[in-house]
Write a protein that holds these residues in place. Structure first.
Motif, PDB file in Angstrom:
ATOM      1  N   ARG A  80       0.839  -1.198   0.000  1.00  0.00           N
ATOM      2  CA  ARG A  80       0.000   0.000   0.000  1.00  0.00           C
ATOM      3  C   ARG A  80       0.876   1.251   0.000  1.00  0.00           C
ATOM      4  O   ARG A  80       0.518   2.269  -0.586  1.00  0.00           O
ATOM      5  CB  ARG A  80      -0.941  -0.020   1.201  1.00  0.00           C
ATOM      6  N   ILE A  84      -0.196   1.448  -4.438  1.00  0.00           N
ATOM      7  CA  ILE A  84      -1.101   0.546  -5.163  1.00  0.00           C
ATOM      8  C   ILE A  84      -2.185   0.003  -4.217  1.00  0.00           C
ATOM      9  O   ILE A  84      -2.575  -1.154  -4.304  1.00  0.00           O
ATOM     10  CB  ILE A  84      -0.328  -0.613  -5.841  1.00  0.00           C
ATOM     11  N   SER A  85      -2.663   0.897  -3.344  1.00  0.00           N
ATOM     12  CA  SER A  85      -3.679   0.478  -2.370  1.00  0.00           C
ATOM     13  C   SER A  85      -4.918  -0.087  -3.034  1.00  0.00           C
ATOM     14  O   SER A  85      -5.496  -1.080  -2.567  1.00  0.00           O
ATOM     15  CB  SER A  85      -4.077   1.660  -1.479  1.00  0.00           C
ATOM     16  N   SER A  86      -5.364   0.551  -4.129  1.00  0.00           N
ATOM     17  CA  SER A  86      -6.602   0.085  -4.769  1.00  0.00           C
ATOM     18  C   SER A  86      -6.431  -1.327  -5.332  1.00  0.00           C
ATOM     19  O   SER A  86      -7.337  -2.157  -5.235  1.00  0.00           O
ATOM     20  CB  SER A  86      -7.027   1.045  -5.886  1.00  0.00           C
ATOM     21  N   GLN A  87      -5.236  -1.601  -5.897  1.00  0.00           N
ATOM     22  CA  GLN A  87      -4.989  -2.960  -6.403  1.00  0.00           C
ATOM     23  C   GLN A  87      -4.944  -3.968  -5.262  1.00  0.00           C
ATOM     24  O   GLN A  87      -5.537  -5.045  -5.347  1.00  0.00           O
ATOM     25  CB  GLN A  87      -3.658  -3.032  -7.182  1.00  0.00           C
ATOM     26  N   ASP A 118      -6.382  -3.785  -2.346  1.00  0.00           N
ATOM     27  CA  ASP A 118      -7.753  -3.986  -1.856  1.00  0.00           C
ATOM     28  C   ASP A 118      -8.522  -4.939  -2.766  1.00  0.00           C
ATOM     29  O   ASP A 118      -9.312  -5.768  -2.301  1.00  0.00           O
ATOM     30  CB  ASP A 118      -8.490  -2.644  -1.757  1.00  0.00           C
ATOM     31  N   ASP A 119      -8.262  -4.834  -4.064  1.00  0.00           N
ATOM     32  CA  ASP A 119      -8.939  -5.695  -5.022  1.00  0.00           C
ATOM     33  C   ASP A 119      -8.474  -7.148  -4.867  1.00  0.00           C
ATOM     34  O   ASP A 119      -9.271  -8.079  -4.932  1.00  0.00           O
ATOM     35  CB  ASP A 119      -8.669  -5.213  -6.451  1.00  0.00           C
ATOM     36  N   TRP A 120      -7.178  -7.337  -4.643  1.00  0.00           N
ATOM     37  CA  TRP A 120      -6.656  -8.707  -4.484  1.00  0.00           C
ATOM     38  C   TRP A 120      -7.234  -9.366  -3.243  1.00  0.00           C
ATOM     39  O   TRP A 120      -7.523 -10.559  -3.247  1.00  0.00           O
ATOM     40  CB  TRP A 120      -5.124  -8.694  -4.370  1.00  0.00           C
ATOM     41  N   SER A 161     -10.091  -8.551  -1.802  1.00  0.00           N
ATOM     42  CA  SER A 161     -11.540  -8.639  -1.924  1.00  0.00           C
ATOM     43  C   SER A 161     -11.989 -10.035  -2.350  1.00  0.00           C
ATOM     44  O   SER A 161     -11.316 -10.714  -3.121  1.00  0.00           O
ATOM     45  CB  SER A 161     -12.031  -7.613  -2.953  1.00  0.00           C
ATOM     46  N   ASN A 210      -8.096 -10.411 -10.666  1.00  0.00           N
ATOM     47  CA  ASN A 210      -7.330  -9.502  -9.813  1.00  0.00           C
ATOM     48  C   ASN A 210      -6.839  -8.312 -10.630  1.00  0.00           C
ATOM     49  O   ASN A 210      -6.442  -8.463 -11.786  1.00  0.00           O
ATOM     50  CB  ASN A 210      -6.122 -10.236  -9.216  1.00  0.00           C
ATOM     51  N   ALA A 211      -6.863  -7.139 -10.010  1.00  0.00           N
ATOM     52  CA  ALA A 211      -6.372  -5.935 -10.687  1.00  0.00           C
ATOM     53  C   ALA A 211      -4.895  -6.106 -11.025  1.00  0.00           C
ATOM     54  O   ALA A 211      -4.122  -6.655 -10.245  1.00  0.00           O
ATOM     55  CB  ALA A 211      -6.578  -4.718  -9.781  1.00  0.00           C
TER      56      ALA A 211
END
Length: 203
Positions: A109, A113-116, A118-120, A122, A128-129
């Motif tokens: 993070r 790449i926090s959003s990626q 979080d997606d992984w 999830s 996966n992003a």
């Protein structure tokens, strides 16, 4: 249990070119045994190269002929599956160096790449992003990357690309219950897989 062994099994099967031999042996141990058993007649060349990643790279570099694409020159093999499984212990060891899964997530993070991440983690549907190889480059020791690159006979950039492909799958497989996944359990599974790989190599 996390799903880490599943991703290792998939990568190992890819490295074997999905040949029938791994199906005769049960479970992850059997499949890794098939992959690492290729050391048989090539121990001298493998032992000349140091480190877990190096030996895996040497072993899996020999498997070029079993992949879908015919290889006429094994000396110049650029085997994508071999690189993917050669970086697997590198990524798992890196997670351990961060103090385990939570430390690794915090570090990722911090890379922006926090959003990626979080997606992984999830549990929602979909792939996966993706993450850019440049975004993971600073996380890994250059000497280790160089070693894997030499022993799998691919450019260093291909090693970073392999890491950026494997990392989302590993984080995803370590967090089957999302944020509720036990980090202790995930860390234990990482150690178990590393022990399994090391055990085969030390036989």
């Amino acid at each position: 249990m996390t799903n880490l062994s599943n991703i290792v099994e998939i990568l190992a099967k890819q490295a074997l070119g999905n040949s029938g031999q791994q199906n005769e042996q049960g479970g992850l141990g059997g499949i890794l045994g098939s992959v690492l058993g290729q050391l048989g007649g090539n121990t001298s060349s493998a032992n000349a190269q140091g480190g877990l990643g190096g030996i895996l790279g040497s072993v899996l570099g020999q498997l070029g002929g079993t992949s879908e694409q015919p290889r006429s020159n094994t000396a110049g093999v650029s085997n994508g599956s071999a690189v993917l499984i050669a970086v697997l212990p590198l990524v798992l060891a890196w997670i351990q160096k961060q103090g385990g899964l939570q430390g690794a997530l915090d570090k990722l993070r911090g890379q922006g790449i926090s959003s990626q991440v979080d997606d992984w983690i999830s549990t929602g549907p979909g792939d996966n992003a993706a993450v850019n190889p440049q975004q993971v480059q600073s996380l890994f020791d250059d000497a280790e990357i160089e070693q894997v690159a030499q022993e799998t006979q691919v450019p260093k950039q291909d090693v970073y690309s392999a890491i950026s492909s494997v990392l989302p799958q590993i984080i995803d497989s370590l967090t089957p219950q999302g944020e509720q996944t036990s980090k202790t359990e995930a860390n234990a599974d990482i150690q178990q897989v590393l022990n399994l790989v090391s055990g085969f190599l030390n036989r």
